[in-house]
Design an enzyme around this catalytic site. Structure first.
Site, PDB file in Angstrom:
ATOM      1  N   LYS A   1      45.914  35.312  48.397  1.00 29.30           N
ATOM      2  CA  LYS A   1      47.110  35.328  47.547  1.00 29.30           C
ATOM      3  C   LYS A   1      47.468  36.747  47.106  1.00 29.30           C
ATOM      4  O   LYS A   1      46.589  37.488  46.650  1.00 29.30           O
ATOM      5  CB  LYS A   1      46.855  34.457  46.308  1.00 29.30           C
ATOM      6  CG  LYS A   1      48.039  34.397  45.370  1.00 29.30           C
ATOM      7  CD  LYS A   1      47.670  33.951  43.964  1.00 29.30           C
ATOM      8  CE  LYS A   1      48.757  34.414  43.025  1.00 29.30           C
ATOM      9  NZ  LYS A   1      48.535  34.358  41.637  1.00 29.30           N
TER      10      LYS A   1
ATOM     11  N   LYS B   1      48.266  41.407  41.779  1.00 33.87           N
ATOM     12  CA  LYS B   1      47.889  42.782  41.430  1.00 33.87           C
ATOM     13  C   LYS B   1      46.397  42.873  41.137  1.00 33.87           C
ATOM     14  O   LYS B   1      45.791  43.912  41.314  1.00 33.87           O
ATOM     15  CB  LYS B   1      48.744  43.347  40.301  1.00 33.87           C
ATOM     16  CG  LYS B   1      48.734  42.551  39.059  1.00 33.87           C
ATOM     17  CD  LYS B   1      49.772  43.102  38.116  1.00 33.87           C
ATOM     18  CE  LYS B   1      50.035  42.124  37.003  1.00 33.87           C
ATOM     19  NZ  LYS B   1      50.600  40.825  37.427  1.00 33.87           N
TER      20      LYS B   1
ATOM     21  N   LYS C   1      40.697  34.232  35.129  1.00 35.32           N
ATOM     22  CA  LYS C   1      40.873  35.570  34.565  1.00 35.32           C
ATOM     23  C   LYS C   1      39.562  36.103  34.011  1.00 35.32           C
ATOM     24  O   LYS C   1      39.254  37.285  34.170  1.00 35.32           O
ATOM     25  CB  LYS C   1      41.961  35.562  33.489  1.00 35.32           C
ATOM     26  CG  LYS C   1      43.351  35.443  34.088  1.00 35.32           C
ATOM     27  CD  LYS C   1      44.415  35.422  33.031  1.00 35.32           C
ATOM     28  CE  LYS C   1      45.802  35.374  33.666  1.00 35.32           C
ATOM     29  NZ  LYS C   1      46.842  35.134  32.674  1.00 35.32           N
TER      30      LYS C   1
END
Ligand code: ADP
Ligand code: TRP
Length: 323
Positions: free
Chosen positions: A190, A193, A110
């Site tokens: 993958k 969003k 992230k």
């Protein structure tokens, strides 16, 4: 058997979320005592806009119900309506070795994608452990990328039991359906969003068509030639939504050649539309019932909180908080 899972309200549901986690969770609601929640505390690590977060929570609640979550069968609630989660998270954090969190891929991924490297993001797995442990959960259906977080949860439960007494917290098991472990997106990587490669569950039909016909990546094999099965972006998605016979027919058509990708894409579009049509209808029905979603969440919060309080009382007593 107690089953628990959560989803972050961080954007509209996509097919990866549905087949990676939600479908399995919805099937499990008939097999045990299910607790499903909207992880809004977790989403604060990525969304810092109050209005937006609130609207995502509502959308996700509607989508969950439209997909078949039965509020008579399971306890469905919003995480922040049960603030006991955060107190347990603090207690757990005091037995959490830094190294355990430093090894978590999700934090590193992230940050690499541009999220702020905040303490909340780093400590995210501890809150997730609290979510799971506070309900004495046995089984946690999640997508493959969450497996490590359930392993952290198990480690923390074991550590708490060693430190404060065997049997204090139940050690849960992840439940991952291997065949749908990673759903590919429009570009073949993958579906997520954050990669802007999703097909949303309740996408406007015109947008869905545009994405499949124009954005779904295929190779440049000529129409008359056989098409490769390996690495196809269309086949793995089609497999999820088509009957076995239709899927096998598409494989044969790939191997035979003479049919272009445009035709395969049309079949995919049709199957996706048909597959999700009943959920789309249910979604419209839910939207037409004012106050329904709020009522379901309020009732869920009350039931969840009663259970969470009991566990927290047990833990507080074991660690020496309160009288
Ligand atoms: P996103 O990657 O779009 O941000 P989340 O991380 O919010 O999705 O994932 C929510 C749930 O859906 C998790 O249990 C995750 O494992 C599952 N999931 C998300 N994307 C996929 C995918 N492409 N394939 C399988 N499962 C997925
Ligand atoms: N971290 C999960 C995700 O991003 C969401 C989540 C939060 C969760 N708490 C949980 C999933 C507890 C299962 C159990 O998808």
């Amino acid at each position: 058997m107690r089953i628990l899972s959560g989803l972050q309200p961080s954007g509209r549901l996509h097919i990866g979320n549905y087949f990676g986690m939600m479908d399995a969770a919805l099937r499990l609601q008939h097999e045990g005592d299910a607790y499903y929640f909207i992880a809004d505390y977790h989403s604060l690590t990525s969304i810092q806009d109050g209005k937006l977060l609130r609207s995502h929570v509502r959308d996700l609640a509607i989508d969950f119900l439209a997909c078949g979550l039965d509020p008579e069968k399971c306890v469905f609630f919003r995480q922040s309506d049960v603030p006991e989660h955060t107190e347990l998270a603090w207690i757990l954090s005091t037995v959490t070795p830094m190294g355990l969190l430093e090894r978590c891929h999700s934090y590193k991924d992230k940050v690499a994608r541009g999220l702020v490297a905040s303490h909340g993001l780093f400590a995210y797995p501890v809150l997730m452990a609290a979510d799971i442990l506070i309900y004495d959960s046995d089984v946690v259906p999640v997508g493959k990328d969450q497996k490590q977080h359930v392993e952290v949860t198990r480690d923390l439960a074991i550590k708490m039991n060693e430190t404060f007494g065997e049997g204090l917290l139940k050690v849960p098991q992840p439940r991952i359906r291997e065949e749908t472990a990673v759903i590919p997106g429009l570009d073949g990587q993958k579906m997520s969003k954050s990669y802007d490669n999703t097909l949303q569950l309740f996408e406007e039909p015109a947008d869905l068509k545009k994405k499949i016909m124009k954005k779904l990546v295929t190779d440049s094999t000529a129409l008359e030639l056989p098409k490769p099965i390996e690495g196809s972006t269309i086949l793995p998605l089609y497999k999820l939504v088509a009957s076995e016979a239709d899927y096998n027919a598409m494989i044969e058509d790939h191997l035979r050649g003479g049919i272009g990708y445009g035709d395969f894409k049309k079949r995919l579009l049709e199957s996706i539309t048909t597959y999700f049509a009943p959920m789309r209808e249910r979604r419209a029905e839910i939207l037409a019932k004012p106050g329904y979603v709020e009522r379901v969440l309020a009732e869920g919060a009350e039931k969840a909180r009663a259970v969470a309080r009991q566990t927290l009382t047990r833990v507080r007593s074991a660690v020496g908080l309160g009288d």
